[in-house]
Write a protein that holds these residues in place. Sequence first.
Motif, short mmCIF file in Angstrom:
data_model
loop_
_atom_site.label_atom_id
_atom_site.label_comp_id
_atom_site.label_asym_id
_atom_site.label_seq_id
_atom_site.Cartn_x
_atom_site.Cartn_y
_atom_site.Cartn_z
N PHE A 158 -2.58 -2.00 0.53
CA PHE A 158 -1.91 -0.87 -0.12
C PHE A 158 -2.94 0.22 -0.44
O PHE A 158 -2.70 1.40 -0.21
CB PHE A 158 -1.17 -1.31 -1.39
CG PHE A 158 0.18 -1.91 -1.12
CD1 PHE A 158 1.27 -1.10 -0.87
CD2 PHE A 158 0.35 -3.28 -1.12
CE1 PHE A 158 2.53 -1.64 -0.62
CE2 PHE A 158 1.59 -3.84 -0.88
CZ PHE A 158 2.69 -3.02 -0.63
N GLU A 159 -4.09 -0.16 -0.95
CA GLU A 159 -5.14 0.81 -1.27
C GLU A 159 -5.66 1.48 0.01
O GLU A 159 -5.92 2.68 0.02
CB GLU A 159 -6.32 0.14 -2.00
CG GLU A 159 -6.05 -0.16 -3.44
CD GLU A 159 -6.01 1.09 -4.31
OE1 GLU A 159 -6.68 2.08 -3.99
OE2 GLU A 159 -5.30 1.05 -5.32
N TYR A 160 -5.83 0.71 1.05
CA TYR A 160 -6.32 1.26 2.32
C TYR A 160 -5.32 2.25 2.93
O TYR A 160 -5.68 3.34 3.35
CB TYR A 160 -6.61 0.12 3.30
CG TYR A 160 -7.01 0.58 4.69
CD1 TYR A 160 -8.15 1.35 4.90
CD2 TYR A 160 -6.25 0.23 5.79
CE1 TYR A 160 -8.51 1.77 6.17
CE2 TYR A 160 -6.60 0.63 7.06
CZ TYR A 160 -7.74 1.40 7.24
OH TYR A 160 -8.10 1.82 8.51
N PHE A 161 -4.05 1.87 2.95
CA PHE A 161 -3.03 2.72 3.56
C PHE A 161 -2.68 3.94 2.71
O PHE A 161 -2.46 5.03 3.24
CB PHE A 161 -1.74 1.94 3.83
CG PHE A 161 -1.83 0.94 4.96
CD1 PHE A 161 -2.70 1.10 6.02
CD2 PHE A 161 -1.02 -0.18 4.95
CE1 PHE A 161 -2.77 0.18 7.06
CE2 PHE A 161 -1.06 -1.11 5.99
CZ PHE A 161 -1.95 -0.92 7.05
N TYR A 162 -2.59 3.77 1.39
CA TYR A 162 -2.04 4.82 0.55
C TYR A 162 -2.98 5.34 -0.53
O TYR A 162 -2.66 6.33 -1.18
CB TYR A 162 -0.74 4.33 -0.11
CG TYR A 162 0.24 3.78 0.89
CD1 TYR A 162 0.80 4.60 1.86
CD2 TYR A 162 0.58 2.44 0.89
CE1 TYR A 162 1.69 4.09 2.79
CE2 TYR A 162 1.48 1.92 1.81
CZ TYR A 162 2.03 2.75 2.76
OH TYR A 162 2.90 2.25 3.68
N GLY A 163 -4.08 4.68 -0.74
CA GLY A 163 -5.04 5.11 -1.75
C GLY A 163 -6.34 5.52 -1.10
O GLY A 163 -6.36 6.06 0.00
N ASP A 164 -7.41 5.21 -1.76
CA ASP A 164 -8.72 5.53 -1.20
C ASP A 164 -9.54 4.27 -0.95
O ASP A 164 -10.76 4.29 -0.99
CB ASP A 164 -9.47 6.51 -2.11
CG ASP A 164 -9.69 5.98 -3.51
OD1 ASP A 164 -9.22 4.87 -3.81
OD2 ASP A 164 -10.34 6.67 -4.32
#
Length: 177
Positions: A158-164
């Motif tokens: 989730f962090e990789y796809f939508y965060g930093d």
Amino acid sequence: MQQNSQILKSREIPEYKKQYILIFKNELIDFISKKKHAERQITKEIDNIEKLFSDKVFLMGKRFYDFSVEYDFDLNIFCKKVFASSKAKKLNLVIESENLLKALVHPFLNSQSDFYTAADIDKTRFSRLLKLNKLNELYADEVYGLAIAFNLLPSQLFEYFYGDGERPVIGLTPKLR
């Protein structure tokens, strides 16, 4: 948008996947109710959440991530609760073999069928997602399924796809759960 609705109606959605959005909504409301102290604010937020999810069939990955940021809930805990019925399973990336070359290249030789089955993503949908390259079209349960297939924490994807978040390293080091 109307065309997407027709596509959704025309293909069969597994019953357990239909429940994800309801489970998420209930978990989020429960989380907000426990975290907030002002009754009026809780009621307003719950009403907004009820309206937001009233006509939704799927829980989008980006929306799931955005809620985790907004309400500061633990993505991994929410994923375990919301996607408890997921059929996603760890993809076998490492094999024991006397043939060292075979053992080395095994992760790269998994078939698409092995992969989309492990990630609990419909074959046609998986092919479409690869072709379109639109992360905003990934469902939250698909991001979760990918994480499970790759033996990653869901929060990493989730962090990789939508965060930093950084790109996860897959298959090189075992992850503890």
